[in-house]
Design an enzyme around this catalytic site. Structure first.
Site, PDB file in Angstrom:
ATOM      1  N   MET A  44       0.837  -1.219   0.000  1.00  0.00           N
ATOM      2  CA  MET A  44       0.000   0.000   0.000  1.00  0.00           C
ATOM      3  C   MET A  44       0.871   1.269   0.000  1.00  0.00           C
ATOM      4  O   MET A  44       0.870   2.011   0.973  1.00  0.00           O
ATOM      5  CB  MET A  44      -0.921  -0.024   1.229  1.00  0.00           C
ATOM      6  CG  MET A  44      -1.853  -1.211   1.257  1.00  0.00           C
ATOM      7  SD  MET A  44      -2.646  -1.453   2.858  1.00  0.00           S
ATOM      8  CE  MET A  44      -1.328  -2.241   3.810  1.00  0.00           C
ATOM      9  N   GLN A  62     -11.080   2.717   0.434  1.00  0.00           N
ATOM     10  CA  GLN A  62     -10.766   3.988   1.099  1.00  0.00           C
ATOM     11  C   GLN A  62     -11.671   5.102   0.595  1.00  0.00           C
ATOM     12  O   GLN A  62     -12.244   5.861   1.380  1.00  0.00           O
ATOM     13  CB  GLN A  62      -9.301   4.369   0.845  1.00  0.00           C
ATOM     14  CG  GLN A  62      -8.283   3.573   1.633  1.00  0.00           C
ATOM     15  CD  GLN A  62      -6.867   3.957   1.257  1.00  0.00           C
ATOM     16  OE1 GLN A  62      -6.613   4.520   0.194  1.00  0.00           O
ATOM     17  NE2 GLN A  62      -5.914   3.639   2.123  1.00  0.00           N
ATOM     18  N   THR A  97       2.317   1.593   5.911  1.00  0.00           N
ATOM     19  CA  THR A  97       1.538   2.695   5.359  1.00  0.00           C
ATOM     20  C   THR A  97       1.053   3.533   6.524  1.00  0.00           C
ATOM     21  O   THR A  97       0.832   3.004   7.610  1.00  0.00           O
ATOM     22  CB  THR A  97       0.328   2.168   4.559  1.00  0.00           C
ATOM     23  OG1 THR A  97      -0.638   3.207   4.402  1.00  0.00           O
ATOM     24  CG2 THR A  97      -0.362   1.015   5.264  1.00  0.00           C
ATOM     25  N   ASN A  98       0.915   4.833   6.298  1.00  0.00           N
ATOM     26  CA  ASN A  98       0.368   5.700   7.346  1.00  0.00           C
ATOM     27  C   ASN A  98      -1.148   5.625   7.408  1.00  0.00           C
ATOM     28  O   ASN A  98      -1.733   5.386   8.468  1.00  0.00           O
ATOM     29  CB  ASN A  98       0.798   7.156   7.104  1.00  0.00           C
ATOM     30  CG  ASN A  98       2.237   7.424   7.473  1.00  0.00           C
ATOM     31  OD1 ASN A  98       2.549   7.820   8.581  1.00  0.00           O
ATOM     32  ND2 ASN A  98       3.132   7.210   6.518  1.00  0.00           N
ATOM     33  N   THR A  99      -1.799   5.823   6.261  1.00  0.00           N
ATOM     34  CA  THR A  99      -3.253   5.944   6.228  1.00  0.00           C
ATOM     35  C   THR A  99      -3.959   4.764   6.867  1.00  0.00           C
ATOM     36  O   THR A  99      -4.918   4.928   7.629  1.00  0.00           O
ATOM     37  CB  THR A  99      -3.737   6.097   4.772  1.00  0.00           C
ATOM     38  OG1 THR A  99      -3.180   7.297   4.217  1.00  0.00           O
ATOM     39  CG2 THR A  99      -5.252   6.166   4.695  1.00  0.00           C
ATOM     40  N   CYS A 148       3.256  10.073   4.712  1.00  0.00           N
ATOM     41  CA  CYS A 148       2.791   9.063   3.762  1.00  0.00           C
ATOM     42  C   CYS A 148       4.040   8.349   3.307  1.00  0.00           C
ATOM     43  O   CYS A 148       5.064   8.994   3.004  1.00  0.00           O
ATOM     44  CB  CYS A 148       2.063   9.700   2.583  1.00  0.00           C
ATOM     45  SG  CYS A 148       1.677   8.533   1.274  1.00  0.00           S
ATOM     46  N   THR A 149       3.994   7.044   3.255  1.00  0.00           N
ATOM     47  CA  THR A 149       5.221   6.283   2.992  1.00  0.00           C
ATOM     48  C   THR A 149       5.798   6.526   1.612  1.00  0.00           C
ATOM     49  O   THR A 149       6.952   6.183   1.350  1.00  0.00           O
ATOM     50  CB  THR A 149       4.982   4.777   3.222  1.00  0.00           C
ATOM     51  OG1 THR A 149       3.750   4.392   2.601  1.00  0.00           O
ATOM     52  CG2 THR A 149       4.909   4.462   4.705  1.00  0.00           C
ATOM     53  N   GLU A 150       5.014   7.168   0.708  1.00  0.00           N
ATOM     54  CA  GLU A 150       5.556   7.499  -0.618  1.00  0.00           C
ATOM     55  C   GLU A 150       6.192   8.884  -0.691  1.00  0.00           C
ATOM     56  O   GLU A 150       6.986   9.142  -1.604  1.00  0.00           O
ATOM     57  CB  GLU A 150       4.448   7.419  -1.685  1.00  0.00           C
ATOM     58  CG  GLU A 150       4.077   6.023  -2.120  1.00  0.00           C
ATOM     59  CD  GLU A 150       3.095   5.367  -1.165  1.00  0.00           C
ATOM     60  OE1 GLU A 150       2.979   4.134  -1.199  1.00  0.00           O
ATOM     61  OE2 GLU A 150       2.450   6.092  -0.375  1.00  0.00           O
TER      62      GLU A 150
END
Length: 231
Positions: free
Chosen positions: A10, A52, A83-85, A197-199
């Site tokens: 994710m 989501q 993932t953060n979300t 956010c991990t991206e």
């Protein structure tokens, strides 16, 4: 060495970064040929993204809990969610497994507090910036004040994540937008910025901004290694 269980996919780009950081950190600490004992349960992000944006968190909770149970059954000693979300599902995960769950906001809060920073900008998906699951931990557990961009800039941050970064697209124009938003926050008293956010660290590096950046991916992954190597 304890076994790290990772819920990934994710997106898979950021899960790849987790795997790299974890193994490099283990080798840095232990030397030689050492690498991490870990296992990843990777989901289909298309399914997650659809749920989501339908705001179907009951279904998302079930997917995350099932993934966590699979890791527990595979003899993981700790679970991290890459993932953060999706930490919106963290309470359900913790209620349904019997091994430790390392929350990304807890790891990040400790890092910020160690640098004696009191006010930070939070960047992430719209869910992370607007909902309370991340901000509440920083506020209640660490006394950190959180600011977020205005509505228009939140949408810019969110769309760049979902339309570009999760697909591995890195655009110089998007970097400039993030830099502008971060610079605006400095005028509002931000002493640091959470790349929540991990991206986002694929786009923004320390050298790109004038305040400390807290890369939640690296902080989370290295905290998992610290747990795994603790005697």
């Amino acid at each position: 060495m304890k076994k790290i269980g990772l819920i990934g996919g994710m997106s898979w780009e950021s899960s790849l970064v987790y795997y790299e950081i974890i193994n490099k950190k283990v080798r840095e600490v232990l030397g030689g040929f050492h690498s991490s004992k870990c296992i990843m349960e990777s989901v289909d992000f298309a399914e997650i993204e659809k749920l989501q944006h339908k705001d179907d968190w009951n279904s998302l909770n079930k997917i995350m809990v099932d993934s966590a149970r699979n890791l527990e059954n595979a003899k993981a000693d700790i679970i991290i969610l890459c993932t953060n979300t999706m930490h919106l599902c963290s309470e359900e995960i913790k209620k349904n497994v019997n091994i430790p769950f390392l929350h990304i906001a807890e790891a990040t809060g400790r890092k910020i507090k160690n640098q004696k920073i009191k006010k930070v900008l939070l960047l992430g998906t719209r869910f992370t910036m607007e909902k309370d699951f991340f901000k509440k931990i920083l506020r209640d557990n660490f006394g950190i004040e959180i600011i977020i961009p205005d509505k228009n800039d939140r949408e810019i941050v969110h769309q760049i994540i979902y339309k570009e970064l999760v697909h591995g697209k890195i655009q110089s124009t998007s970097k400039k937008e993030y830099q502008r938003i971060i610079n605006d926050s400095i005028n509002n008293g931000a002493e640091g910025v959470i790349l929540g956010c991990t991206e986002i660290p694929l786009l923004i590096k320390d050298k790109d901004i004038n305040i400390p950046a807290f890369d939640t991916t690296r902080i989370h992954a290295e905290s998992a290694v610290e747990f795994a190597l603790k005697q």
